[in-house]
Write a protein that holds these residues in place. Structure first.
Motif, PDB file in Angstrom:
ATOM      1  N   UNK A  35       0.832  -1.205   0.000  1.00 46.24           N
ATOM      2  CA  UNK A  35       0.000   0.000   0.000  1.00 46.24           C
ATOM      3  C   UNK A  35       0.867   1.255   0.000  1.00 46.24           C
ATOM      4  N   UNK A  36       1.929   1.198   0.780  1.00 49.70           N
ATOM      5  CA  UNK A  36       2.820   2.364   0.858  1.00 49.70           C
ATOM      6  C   UNK A  36       3.419   2.687  -0.510  1.00 49.70           C
ATOM      7  N   UNK A  37       3.797   1.633  -1.244  1.00 49.61           N
ATOM      8  CA  UNK A  37       4.415   1.889  -2.561  1.00 49.61           C
ATOM      9  C   UNK A  37       3.353   1.982  -3.671  1.00 49.61           C
ATOM     10  N   UNK A  38       2.106   1.986  -3.266  1.00 50.31           N
ATOM     11  CA  UNK A  38       0.968   2.160  -4.185  1.00 50.31           C
ATOM     12  C   UNK A  38       0.874   1.055  -5.231  1.00 50.31           C
ATOM     13  N   UNK A  39       1.232  -0.161  -4.830  1.00 50.97           N
ATOM     14  CA  UNK A  39       1.082  -1.302  -5.737  1.00 50.97           C
ATOM     15  C   UNK A  39       0.334  -2.443  -5.028  1.00 50.97           C
ATOM     16  N   UNK A  72      21.596   2.633  -3.558  1.00 48.00           N
ATOM     17  CA  UNK A  72      22.754   2.726  -4.445  1.00 48.00           C
ATOM     18  C   UNK A  72      22.292   3.056  -5.866  1.00 48.00           C
ATOM     19  N   UNK A  73      22.334   4.308  -6.213  1.00 46.71           N
ATOM     20  CA  UNK A  73      21.887   4.801  -7.524  1.00 46.71           C
ATOM     21  C   UNK A  73      20.587   4.115  -7.951  1.00 46.71           C
ATOM     22  N   UNK A  74      19.545   4.205  -7.161  1.00 37.87           N
ATOM     23  CA  UNK A  74      18.345   3.408  -7.435  1.00 37.87           C
ATOM     24  C   UNK A  74      17.566   3.857  -8.663  1.00 37.87           C
ATOM     25  N   UNK A  75      17.818   5.082  -9.118  1.00 39.70           N
ATOM     26  CA  UNK A  75      16.998   5.602 -10.220  1.00 39.70           C
ATOM     27  C   UNK A  75      17.752   5.667 -11.541  1.00 39.70           C
ATOM     28  N   UNK A  76      19.011   5.282 -11.525  1.00 46.35           N
ATOM     29  CA  UNK A  76      19.818   5.534 -12.729  1.00 46.35           C
ATOM     30  C   UNK A  76      19.417   4.671 -13.916  1.00 46.35           C
ATOM     31  N   UNK A  77      18.696   3.563 -13.669  1.00 45.62           N
ATOM     32  CA  UNK A  77      18.299   2.716 -14.803  1.00 45.62           C
ATOM     33  C   UNK A  77      16.917   3.101 -15.345  1.00 45.62           C
ATOM     34  N   UNK A 128       9.713   9.318  -9.052  1.00 46.24           N
ATOM     35  CA  UNK A 128      10.099   8.336  -8.036  1.00 46.24           C
ATOM     36  C   UNK A 128      10.984   8.962  -6.956  1.00 46.24           C
ATOM     37  N   UNK A 129      11.805   9.919  -7.346  1.00 50.31           N
ATOM     38  CA  UNK A 129      12.664  10.541  -6.324  1.00 50.31           C
ATOM     39  C   UNK A 129      11.816  11.352  -5.341  1.00 50.31           C
ATOM     40  N   UNK A 130      10.745  11.931  -5.852  1.00 52.33           N
ATOM     41  CA  UNK A 130       9.845  12.658  -4.937  1.00 52.33           C
ATOM     42  C   UNK A 130       9.157  11.668  -3.996  1.00 52.33           C
ATOM     43  N   UNK A 131       8.767  10.520  -4.550  1.00 47.88           N
ATOM     44  CA  UNK A 131       8.111   9.493  -3.717  1.00 47.88           C
ATOM     45  C   UNK A 131       9.063   8.967  -2.653  1.00 47.88           C
ATOM     46  N   UNK A 132      10.302   8.700  -3.061  1.00 51.50           N
ATOM     47  CA  UNK A 132      11.290   8.173  -2.109  1.00 51.50           C
ATOM     48  C   UNK A 132      11.492   9.165  -0.969  1.00 51.50           C
ATOM     49  N   UNK A 133      11.621  10.431  -1.338  1.00 56.28           N
ATOM     50  CA  UNK A 133      11.872  11.464  -0.324  1.00 56.28           C
ATOM     51  C   UNK A 133      10.687  11.596   0.635  1.00 56.28           C
ATOM     52  N   UNK A 134       9.472  11.572   0.069  1.00 58.09           N
ATOM     53  CA  UNK A 134       8.314  11.755   0.952  1.00 58.09           C
ATOM     54  C   UNK A 134       8.135  10.526   1.851  1.00 58.09           C
ATOM     55  N   UNK A 135       8.433   9.344   1.302  1.00 55.25           N
ATOM     56  CA  UNK A 135       8.356   8.115   2.095  1.00 55.25           C
ATOM     57  C   UNK A 135       9.393   8.148   3.221  1.00 55.25           C
ATOM     58  N   UNK A 136      10.591   8.584   2.878  1.00 53.33           N
ATOM     59  CA  UNK A 136      11.671   8.666   3.873  1.00 53.33           C
ATOM     60  C   UNK A 136      11.283   9.636   4.983  1.00 53.33           C
ATOM     61  N   UNK A 172      17.982  17.974  -4.954  1.00 51.81           N
ATOM     62  CA  UNK A 172      16.545  18.061  -4.709  1.00 51.81           C
ATOM     63  C   UNK A 172      16.086  17.178  -3.548  1.00 51.81           C
ATOM     64  N   UNK A 173      16.849  16.141  -3.210  1.00 52.39           N
ATOM     65  CA  UNK A 173      16.361  15.182  -2.214  1.00 52.39           C
ATOM     66  C   UNK A 173      16.991  15.313  -0.831  1.00 52.39           C
ATOM     67  N   UNK A 174      18.210  15.823  -0.777  1.00 53.85           N
ATOM     68  CA  UNK A 174      19.006  15.597   0.438  1.00 53.85           C
ATOM     69  C   UNK A 174      18.857  16.663   1.505  1.00 53.85           C
ATOM     70  N   UNK A 175      19.061  16.227   2.761  1.00 53.44           N
ATOM     71  CA  UNK A 175      19.258  17.184   3.852  1.00 53.44           C
ATOM     72  C   UNK A 175      20.692  17.689   3.782  1.00 53.44           C
ATOM     73  N   UNK A 176      21.604  16.726   3.532  1.00 51.29           N
ATOM     74  CA  UNK A 176      23.006  17.096   3.357  1.00 51.29           C
ATOM     75  C   UNK A 176      23.602  16.279   2.222  1.00 51.29           C
ATOM     76  N   UNK A 177      24.630  16.839   1.616  1.00 54.39           N
ATOM     77  CA  UNK A 177      25.315  16.151   0.510  1.00 54.39           C
ATOM     78  C   UNK A 177      26.792  15.992   0.870  1.00 54.39           C
ATOM     79  N   UNK A 178      27.316  14.799   0.584  1.00 50.30           N
ATOM     80  CA  UNK A 178      28.761  14.572   0.718  1.00 50.30           C
ATOM     81  C   UNK A 178      29.298  14.491  -0.710  1.00 50.30           C
ATOM     82  N   UNK A 179      30.060  15.483  -1.112  1.00 52.09           N
ATOM     83  CA  UNK A 179      30.620  15.449  -2.471  1.00 52.09           C
ATOM     84  C   UNK A 179      31.973  14.747  -2.392  1.00 52.09           C
TER      85      UNK A 179
END
Lengths: 371, 261
Positions: A119-123, A158-163, A172-180, A199-206
């Motif tokens: 239900x959470x992932x809407x499937x 680990x790069x979940x959206x690159x494919x 999907x990145x918006x969904x992941x962020x809101x779920x998190x 767009x997603x992070x609280x903090x970024x490690x470059x």
């Protein structure tokens, strides 16, 4: 004390060091992205947190517990892989239930949890399907549900959206962020896509070449890059080469034109070569002094503080739809700047002499002699 | 273009004739036991022969044991090579190809020297231990087929990522191997198993030199003393082999578990 703590973590493969002295504190519920090009060590660091790689030195702690030498199946860390890694022989529901079955949960609890996750992932209607019967986006959602079903302390992606294709990636990145956010789960997200990280992070490690270049909020990383690498990797950037004139006043000279940087230049001496960074959106283009004064006064209600001005010639005009990108050449250096497309105004012509102006605080002298 | 098509058809026809004509000839000959008319008398005689049942049953048992031992050796080996020791792949492939290069008679003489009654491990000392030796020798003989089939199956799925995903969800090695990896290479294992079965069921050299009552030596014995029954047995052996091939196809294309794209 930080919830997830990586202290002095290093990783060597034989004589090659792929991760140098990595220190990071992640607070409970924080979303931290590892951003960098391929081979920078971000996935290796993530895999050390997951337990698939053992650090050569250093320690990893979750909620105060040292997990550095624990096996991956003893860590209670959920992971989502780039290639989804769904078990092809199991249905969606069985995939989600896998970790719960391993943990010997009662079947009633497993059933309820699987339903909740679907239900959470809407499937909710796809529990009986096999992975090959799903689209890439659906598969990645199932992978996310499977990772979250075991209620992990830390979620690793680990790069979940690159494919996935561009549109699905954004949704999907918006969904992941809101779920998190709704689950409040501490998350580490690996990506080489700066837009995703910003767009997603609280903090970024470059990261670059196994080293941490900068850790900060997306705002800090984008607006105040500490190194030339961060400045060039995150967003589009103009790098201008010049010489320091007065370090205390932040005065430099570029192509014979005197400019002032955002702050005093502590790390360089007068006469030393330097690199300065300028974002395309920070610069304005003016065909006359009068136009420039009017534009500055009206720009988003900002006060027209001291600004840098450079006179140059338009070298290239690229129409990009909503934005028109104009490259202005001085002598050695050139600046690209973005202006919004105005249907009632024709873009300026190539060869036109113009003035480029920008606020002093937008010109950033980068660390290191050459930045 | 048209010439190419004609060339292809000619090649197909020649190939088909090359394989089919001897088969048809053998089948036709097997039906001529009764003078002046076609009948299945030769087949009736073969099926009624208790030695046929005994040897076929023995070879079937040996084949099943060979498959079991082969799977137990090959699957973990292939899995481990895929997961942790990819650099060893060429060496293992070379070793698995050895039985195709070294004649069976050489291998079996080696066994007889190593495991005779005066050796440290006298496997030829009793019927049961010789059966065991025969199973192991069949495992070696079928290794190229079993290993290749399983290895191809392992390569078709992302073994490393599936293993890591399962481990991340709390699974230990036996669970990963039996609940995640094995079901996903099931079709490959069955392909290897059927190829092994087809190889073992008619094998002559090893069974004969180890003096075991297998189907291969029985075929040879009948072929040396009878006229029509060997032809019937050849057709039966051919049908068993093709049934195995057919089953590989059915298993391969039946409830196929596809890797996620």
């Amino acid at each position: 004390m930080a919830f997830l703590d990586l202290s002095d973590v290093r990783k060597n493969y034989g004589p090659n060091t792929v991760v140098h002295k990595f220190d990071l504190d992640v607070e409970r519920g924080e979303f931290v992205s590892f951003l960098g090009p391929s081979g920078c060590g971000k996935t290796t660091t993530l895999r050390m947190v997951a337990g698939f790689e053992v650090p050569t030195a250093g320690a990893i702690r979750i909620d105060g517990r040292d997990i550095t030498r624990l096996r991956p199946n003893q860590r209670n860390v959920g992971m989502v892989f780039q290639s989804y890694a769904l078990f092809p022989n199991m249905t969606v529901a069985d995939n989600v239930a896998f970790g719960l079955k391993i943990a010997n949960k009662p079947s009633s609890e497993i059933k309820a949890r699987v339903e909740e996750m679907l239900n959470i992932i809407k499937l909710p209607h796809l529990g009986g399907r096999y992975p090959y019967q799903l689209s890439g986006g659906q598969q990645q959602r199932v992978a996310l549900a499977r990772a979250l079903a075991i209620k992990p302390q830390v979620l690793l992606l680990d790069e979940p959206l690159s494919a996935l294709d561009a549109k699905i990636r954004v949704s999907l990145r918006e969904e992941i962020r809101s779920l998190q956010r709704s689950l409040g789960i501490t998350t580490i997200y690996v990506t080489h896509d700066q837009e995703e990280a910003l767009s997603m992070s609280d903090r970024i490690v470059v990261m670059n070449e196994g080293r941490v270049e900068q850790i900060g909020t997306p705002f800090e990383i984008y607006n105040h890059p500490r190194t030339r690498f961060v400045a060039s990797f995150v967003g589009t950037l103009n790098i201008l080469k010049g010489k320091v004139v007065d370090p205390a006043a932040g005065k430099i000279v570029i192509d014979g034109q005197e400019l002032f940087a955002s702050k005093r230049i502590a790390h360089l001496q007068a006469g030393e070569a330097c690199s300065a960074a300028l974002r395309p959106e920070a610069a304005s283009l003016h065909q006359s002094e009068l136009q420039e004064a009017a534009k500055i006064a009206s720009a988003f209600g900002r006060e027209s503080g001291p600004r840098n001005r450079m006179v140059g010639t338009i070298e290239e005009v690229s129409f990009l739809g909503s934005v028109v990108r104009i490259r202005v050449r001085f002598k050695e250096n050139a600046v690209s700047l973005d202006t919004f497309n105005n249907p009632n105004t024709t873009p300026p012509a190539r060869g036109m002499q113009v003035t480029v102006s920008f606020a002093r605080e937008d010109l950033l002298v980068l660390e290191g002699a050459e930045g | 273009m048209k010439q190419q098509k004609i060339g292809s058809w000619i090649a197909i026809i020649i190939g088909t004739l090359y394989f089919v004509v001897p088969l048809i000839g053998t089948f036709e000959f097997s039906l001529r036991m009764r003078r002046g008319e076609y009948s299945f008398d030769a087949y009736r005689v073969v099926f009624a022969d208790p030695r046929f049942q005994a040897t076929f049953g023995y070879s079937t048992l040996m084949a099943l044991l060979t498959i079991a031992v082969g799977v137990l050796i090959v699957v973990p080996t292939s899995y481990w090579i895929q997961l942790r020791l990819p650099k060893l792949r060429p060496l293992v492939e070379f070793i698995t190809l050895m039985p195709l290069v070294i004649p069976a008679i050489v291998i079996v003489f080696g066994y007889l020297r190593l495991y005779n009654t005066s050796s440290i491990l006298p496997l030829t000392g009793s019927a049961h231990s010789t059966d065991l030796l025969l199973v192991f020798s069949y495992v070696a003989l079928a290794l190229p087929y079993m290993y290749r089939a399983v290895d191809t199956g392992m390569r078709a799925i992302d073994v490393r990522v599936l293993t890591e995903a399962a481990e991340n969800l709390g699974a230990r090695w036996p669970t990963i191997l039996f609940r995640v990896i094995l079901p996903n290479v099931r079709a490959a294992i069955l392909s290897g198993a059927f190829l092994t079965f087809a190889t073992v069921i008619g094998e002559f050299t090893m069974a004969s030199l180890l003096n075991r009552p297998a189907f291969g030596p029985y075929l040879q014995l009948i072929g040396a003393n009878r006229a029509y029954e060997p032809a019937a047995l050849a057709v039966i052996a051919f049908l068993v082999t093709w049934a195995c091939m057919g089953l590989i196809n059915v298993v391969g294309h039946g409830k196929q578990i596809k890797a996620a794209p």
